[in-house]
Design an enzyme around this catalytic site. Structure first.
Site, PDB file in Angstrom:
ATOM      1  N   CYS A   1      39.361  42.727  31.048  1.00 33.62           N
ATOM      2  CA  CYS A   1      39.526  42.924  32.295  1.00 33.62           C
ATOM      3  C   CYS A   1      39.165  42.265  33.490  1.00 33.62           C
ATOM      4  O   CYS A   1      40.270  41.996  34.174  1.00 33.62           O
ATOM      5  CB  CYS A   1      40.010  44.514  32.428  1.00 33.62           C
ATOM      6  SG  CYS A   1      41.441  44.776  31.708  1.00 33.62           S
TER       7      CYS A   1
ATOM      8  N   GLU B   1      44.537  53.366  34.522  1.00 30.22           N
ATOM      9  CA  GLU B   1      43.460  53.898  34.034  1.00 30.22           C
ATOM     10  C   GLU B   1      41.955  52.941  34.277  1.00 30.22           C
ATOM     11  O   GLU B   1      42.009  52.055  34.536  1.00 30.22           O
ATOM     12  CB  GLU B   1      43.410  53.254  32.537  1.00 30.22           C
ATOM     13  CG  GLU B   1      42.587  53.875  31.577  1.00 30.22           C
ATOM     14  CD  GLU B   1      42.672  55.847  31.495  1.00 30.22           C
ATOM     15  OE1 GLU B   1      43.832  56.474  32.121  1.00 30.22           O
ATOM     16  OE2 GLU B   1      41.132  56.227  32.408  1.00 30.22           O
TER      17      GLU B   1
ATOM     18  N   LYS C   1      43.613  49.629  41.828  1.00 28.29           N
ATOM     19  CA  LYS C   1      43.038  49.639  40.178  1.00 28.29           C
ATOM     20  C   LYS C   1      42.608  47.876  40.729  1.00 28.29           C
ATOM     21  O   LYS C   1      41.877  47.652  39.637  1.00 28.29           O
ATOM     22  CB  LYS C   1      44.333  49.478  39.243  1.00 28.29           C
ATOM     23  CG  LYS C   1      43.866  48.669  37.893  1.00 28.29           C
ATOM     24  CD  LYS C   1      42.837  50.076  37.272  1.00 28.29           C
ATOM     25  CE  LYS C   1      42.150  48.417  36.026  1.00 28.29           C
ATOM     26  NZ  LYS C   1      40.986  49.788  35.515  1.00 28.29           N
TER      27      LYS C   1
HETATM   28  N1  NAI Z   1      41.175  48.091  27.409  1.00 25.06           N
HETATM   29  C1  NAI Z   1      40.496  48.180  28.702  1.00 25.06           C
HETATM   30  O1  NAI Z   1      39.619  48.698  29.068  1.00 25.06           O
HETATM   31  C2  NAI Z   1      41.390  48.548  29.857  1.00 25.06           C
HETATM   32  C3  NAI Z   1      42.527  47.867  29.956  1.00 25.06           C
HETATM   33  N2  NAI Z   1      43.957  48.035  31.156  1.00 25.06           N
HETATM   34  C4  NAI Z   1      44.901  47.817  30.860  1.00 25.06           C
HETATM   35  O2  NAI Z   1      45.141  48.603  29.988  1.00 25.06           O
HETATM   36  C5  NAI Z   1      46.841  47.786  29.004  1.00 25.06           C
HETATM   37  C6  NAI Z   1      46.493  47.763  28.106  1.00 25.06           C
HETATM   38  O3  NAI Z   1      45.233  47.045  27.742  1.00 25.06           O
HETATM   39  P1  NAI Z   1      44.765  47.461  26.019  1.00 25.06           P
HETATM   40  O4  NAI Z   1      45.156  48.528  26.101  1.00 25.06           O
HETATM   41  O5  NAI Z   1      43.192  46.694  26.356  1.00 25.06           O
HETATM   42  O6  NAI Z   1      45.695  46.287  25.441  1.00 25.06           O
HETATM   43  P2  NAI Z   1      45.852  46.017  24.052  1.00 25.06           P
HETATM   44  O7  NAI Z   1      46.364  44.535  23.208  1.00 25.06           O
HETATM   45  O8  NAI Z   1      44.872  46.354  23.011  1.00 25.06           O
HETATM   46  O9  NAI Z   1      47.394  47.050  23.432  1.00 25.06           O
HETATM   47  C7  NAI Z   1      48.638  46.759  23.929  1.00 25.06           C
HETATM   48  C8  NAI Z   1      49.693  46.991  23.288  1.00 25.06           C
HETATM   49  O10 NAI Z   1      50.956  46.928  22.845  1.00 25.06           O
HETATM   50  C9  NAI Z   1      51.900  47.068  22.429  1.00 25.06           C
HETATM   51  N3  NAI Z   1      53.031  46.000  22.864  1.00 25.06           N
HETATM   52  C10 NAI Z   1      53.414  44.829  23.563  1.00 25.06           C
HETATM   53  N4  NAI Z   1      54.152  44.622  24.017  1.00 25.06           N
HETATM   54  C11 NAI Z   1      54.688  45.355  23.163  1.00 25.06           C
HETATM   55  C12 NAI Z   1      55.771  46.320  23.978  1.00 25.06           C
HETATM   56  N5  NAI Z   1      56.951  45.639  23.826  1.00 25.06           N
HETATM   57  N6  NAI Z   1      56.720  47.253  22.426  1.00 25.06           N
HETATM   58  C13 NAI Z   1      55.926  48.256  21.747  1.00 25.06           C
HETATM   59  N7  NAI Z   1      54.195  47.660  22.062  1.00 25.06           N
HETATM   60  C14 NAI Z   1      54.246  46.412  22.748  1.00 25.06           C
HETATM   61  C15 NAI Z   1      51.062  45.064  21.472  1.00 25.06           C
HETATM   62  O11 NAI Z   1      51.623  45.087  20.240  1.00 25.06           O
HETATM   63  C16 NAI Z   1      49.020  46.606  21.832  1.00 25.06           C
HETATM   64  O12 NAI Z   1      49.164  46.471  20.651  1.00 25.06           O
HETATM   65  C17 NAI Z   1      46.450  46.410  30.311  1.00 25.06           C
HETATM   66  O13 NAI Z   1      46.957  46.002  31.484  1.00 25.06           O
HETATM   67  C18 NAI Z   1      45.454  46.416  30.613  1.00 25.06           C
HETATM   68  O14 NAI Z   1      45.265  45.847  32.208  1.00 25.06           O
HETATM   69  C19 NAI Z   1      42.746  49.209  31.890  1.00 25.06           C
HETATM   70  C20 NAI Z   1      41.997  50.183  32.115  1.00 25.06           C
HETATM   71  C21 NAI Z   1      41.139  49.860  30.978  1.00 25.06           C
HETATM   72  O1  UGA Z   2      40.408  47.878  33.631  1.00 23.92           O
HETATM   73  C1  UGA Z   2      39.666  47.630  32.641  1.00 23.92           C
HETATM   74  O2  UGA Z   2      39.623  47.347  31.740  1.00 23.92           O
HETATM   75  C2  UGA Z   2      38.278  48.467  32.800  1.00 23.92           C
HETATM   76  O3  UGA Z   2      37.169  47.693  33.048  1.00 23.92           O
HETATM   77  C3  UGA Z   2      35.885  47.939  33.301  1.00 23.92           C
HETATM   78  O4  UGA Z   2      35.410  48.144  31.609  1.00 23.92           O
HETATM   79  P1  UGA Z   2      35.117  47.151  30.467  1.00 23.92           P
HETATM   80  O5  UGA Z   2      35.131  45.939  30.970  1.00 23.92           O
HETATM   81  O6  UGA Z   2      35.406  48.333  29.670  1.00 23.92           O
HETATM   82  O7  UGA Z   2      33.338  47.250  30.539  1.00 23.92           O
HETATM   83  P2  UGA Z   2      32.074  47.106  31.554  1.00 23.92           P
HETATM   84  O8  UGA Z   2      31.182  48.911  31.055  1.00 23.92           O
HETATM   85  O9  UGA Z   2      33.113  46.951  33.277  1.00 23.92           O
HETATM   86  O10 UGA Z   2      32.014  46.142  31.786  1.00 23.92           O
HETATM   87  C4  UGA Z   2      32.412  45.159  31.654  1.00 23.92           C
HETATM   88  C5  UGA Z   2      31.406  43.723  31.587  1.00 23.92           C
HETATM   89  O11 UGA Z   2      30.130  43.397  32.431  1.00 23.92           O
HETATM   90  C6  UGA Z   2      29.204  43.403  31.849  1.00 23.92           C
HETATM   91  N1  UGA Z   2      28.513  44.265  32.674  1.00 23.92           N
HETATM   92  C7  UGA Z   2      28.082  45.356  33.428  1.00 23.92           C
HETATM   93  C8  UGA Z   2      27.451  46.424  34.147  1.00 23.92           C
HETATM   94  C9  UGA Z   2      27.035  46.390  34.639  1.00 23.92           C
HETATM   95  O12 UGA Z   2      25.417  46.067  35.022  1.00 23.92           O
HETATM   96  N2  UGA Z   2      26.044  44.553  33.661  1.00 23.92           N
HETATM   97  C10 UGA Z   2      27.077  44.055  33.197  1.00 23.92           C
HETATM   98  O13 UGA Z   2      26.904  42.683  32.584  1.00 23.92           O
HETATM   99  C11 UGA Z   2      29.165  44.184  31.053  1.00 23.92           C
HETATM  100  O14 UGA Z   2      28.309  44.094  29.420  1.00 23.92           O
HETATM  101  C12 UGA Z   2      30.944  43.790  30.110  1.00 23.92           C
HETATM  102  O15 UGA Z   2      30.892  42.658  29.295  1.00 23.92           O
HETATM  103  C13 UGA Z   2      35.635  48.741  34.480  1.00 23.92           C
HETATM  104  O16 UGA Z   2      34.409  49.202  34.461  1.00 23.92           O
HETATM  105  C14 UGA Z   2      36.832  49.670  34.110  1.00 23.92           C
HETATM  106  O17 UGA Z   2      36.797  51.528  34.616  1.00 23.92           O
HETATM  107  C15 UGA Z   2      37.639  49.488  33.747  1.00 23.92           C
HETATM  108  O18 UGA Z   2      39.063  50.161  33.671  1.00 23.92           O
END
Ligand code: NAI
Ligand code: UGA
Length: 460
Positions: free
Chosen positions: A274, A163, A218
């Site tokens: 992340c 994602e 990713k």
């Molecule tokens: N937060 C973000 O913006 C992004 C995160 N990712 C990736 O996506 C993944 C998930 O990230 P988040 O949604 O931020 O994490 P999160 O911590 O918000 O959510 C994960 C959820 O999974 C649940 N969980 C864990 N083990 C479980 C199990 N065995 N059965 C059922 N539920 C279970 C937890 O209770 C929690 O609610 C990570 O690998 C992260 O690196 C990728 C892109 C963007």
């Molecule tokens: O894998 C993930 O979790 C995600 O991580 C980032 O998304 P996110 O961390 O939600 O937010 P960003 O907008 O990327 O910002 C990350 C950090 O960098 C900082 N940032 C970003 C951009 C910039 O120009 N300067 C800067 O300081 C932001 O303030 C923030 O603290 C990536 O942008 C997403 O594509 C990815 O899916």
């Protein structure tokens, strides 16, 4: 052709919740169930009042409001949802390991493995298992091994579908992605997932690759993005000593179409769950293949980011006559970026910790982050006792309460509302000289200096 009628997603977090809500919104004929072990989280996703959803994202309430109860469901019954699904997304957390081999660098895959084992135990019919979580390259191999050793004759196809949404813009990113990436080995399984996305994403934006390219892309995408922030932040320090202005430099270089203008905003340091985790993971993987130069190169992105947070705190102390002991510093913003209530790895936590070591009194205002979360973040560091954190840090619900009577204001998150405050009035109610440390270079320095602030911004 595999026809997907029921999708289950394990993990109702920042990714699972919004992603599945949009998939359900755009595929009204597919039943989507999001499950989680966390009962409180599921209850919040089911809350009638859409303001109480556990993830704050602009526009998410409308999407959930449209699909929930129609073909979108949130539940804690993980086994039932696994049993009924044709396709299972795994979207659980993959934090940095805090113990054992790879501690502090490798991704902790225990939650992923638990999911795989549960799927293996419960499944009675063929399933497509989709890695939505961010995973080390070649994790699909381990997943496949666990799933294939059940001996119950069920066929599993594994796909990687990382994602790329960013928090704060999750809904627009999901509605209009630059690309969707699907890695896999089985053409039919890949096509089944392509069809889910094709409900709203143009076919040419859906990329298909082999499993390992998808998993690695990713980590690499996040590493490149974070590297840009560390690059401009490194230049911000050079600007501060040379009289250059980092926004002007960013603008000038960004006009070169080979460099591009996005993601060049200097800041107090990147945060979020992340960037750091994924680069550490990349570094760990490179080292495990003995690619030490590659590992060192990427590690520098993190080291520079740590330096940026530290030097912001030190700049505050230095300009306030080398002591902040007993002084009141108003923190505007605690979230790691605007438009989210997420505070994971937020720079604010580390800047606060540094200033608290110097016995500053910090008053925090953030439009979306709760007091409980702020104390939890500080307690988690373990630097001082919870009582001490509560003695030194106060959390308030309006900016006025934070700034009135303060010696200094520090901007940690770029919330839009901070730009529209009556800064002349704020200054009137502060101690003199009134210091303003802008960690996001959000405000107009010249105007603030005219008002009478001692104004210091990142990169100028
Ligand atoms: N937060 C973000 O913006 C992004 C995160 N990712 C990736 O996506 C993944 C998930 O990230 P988040 O949604 O931020 O994490 P999160 O911590 O918000 O959510 C994960 C959820 O999974 C649940 N969980 C864990 N083990 C479980 C199990 N065995 N059965 C059922 N539920 C279970 C937890 O209770 C929690 O609610 C990570 O690998 C992260 O690196 C990728 C892109 C963007
Ligand atoms: O894998 C993930 O979790 C995600 O991580 C980032 O998304 P996110 O961390 O939600 O937010 P960003 O907008 O990327 O910002 C990350 C950090 O960098 C900082 N940032 C970003 C951009 C910039 O120009 N300067 C800067 O300081 C932001 O303030 C923030 O603290 C990536 O942008 C997403 O594509 C990815 O899916």
């Amino acid at each position: 052709m595999i026809n997907i009628q029921k999708i289950t997603c394990i993990g109702a977090g920042y990714v699972g919740g919004p992603t599945m809500s949009v998939i359900a919104q755009k595929n009204p004929n597919v039943e989507v169930t999001v499950v989680d072990l966390n009962q409180q989280r599921i209850a919040a996703w089911n809350d009638e009042n859409l303001e109480n959803l556990p993830v704050y994202e602009p526009g998410l309430d409308a999407v959930v409001g449209e699909a929930r109860g129609r073909n979108l469901f949130f539940s804690t019954d993980v086994d039932k949802a696994i049993d009924e699904a044709d396709m299972i997304f795994i979207s659980v957390n993959t934090p940095t390991k805090t113990y054992g081999k790879g501690k502090g660098q490798a991704a902790d895959l225990k939650y992923i493995e638990l999911c795989a084992r549960q799927i293996a135990t419960v499944a009675k019919s063929d399933k497509i298992v989709v890695e939505k979580s961010t995973l080390p390259v070649r994790t699909a191999e381990a997943l496949k091994s666990i799933l294939d050793h059940t001996g119950n004759g069920v066929n599993f196809h594994i796909l990687s579908n990382p994602e790329f949404l960013a928090e704060g813009t999750a809904v627009t990113d999901l509605h209009n992605p630059d690309r969707v990436l699907i890695g896999g080995e089985d053409a039919e399984a890949i096509e089944a997932l392509v069809q889910v996305y094709e409900a709203w994403v143009p076919r040419e934006r859906i990329l298909t690759t082999n499993l390992w390219s998808s998993e690695l892309s990713k980590l690499v995408a996040n590493a490149f993005l974070a590297q840009r922030v560390s690059s401009i932040n490194a230049i911000s320090e050079l600007c501060e000593v040379t009289g250059a202005n980092v926004d002007e430099v960013a603008h000038a270089i960004g006009k070169d179409s080979r460099i591009g203008s996005k993601f060049l905003k200097a800041s107090v340091g990147f945060g979020g769950s992340c960037f750091q985790k994924d680069i550490l993971n990349l570094v760990y993987i490179a080292r495990s293949y003995h690619l030490n130069e590659v590992a060192d190169y990427w590690e520098q992105v993190i080291l520079l980011n740590d330096h940026q947070k530290t030097r912001f705190a030190e700049r505050i102390i230095k300009n306030m006559y080398n002591t902040v002991n007993g002084k009141q510093i108003a923190f505007l913003g605690w979230a790691f970026k605007k438009d989210t209530n997420d505070t994971r790895e937020s720079a604010a936590i580390y800047v606060a910790d540094h200033l608290l070591d110097e016995e500053a009194n910090i008053i925090v205002y953030d439009p979306k982050v709760s007091a409980e979360q702020i104390y939890r973040d500080l307690d988690y560091l373990g630097t001082r006792s919870p009582e001490e954190n509560r003695r030194l840090v106060t959390v308030v619900s309006t900016a006025d309460q934070a700034v009135n009577g303060s010696h200094a204001v520090a901007i940690l998150t770029e919330w839009d509302e901070f730009k529209h405050y009556d800064w002349a009035k704020i200054k009137e109610n502060m101690k003199r000289p009134a210091f303003l440390f802008d960690g996001r270079k959000l405000l107009h320095g010249v105007e603030l200096q005219k008002i009478g602030f001692s104004y210091y911004a990142i990169g100028e």
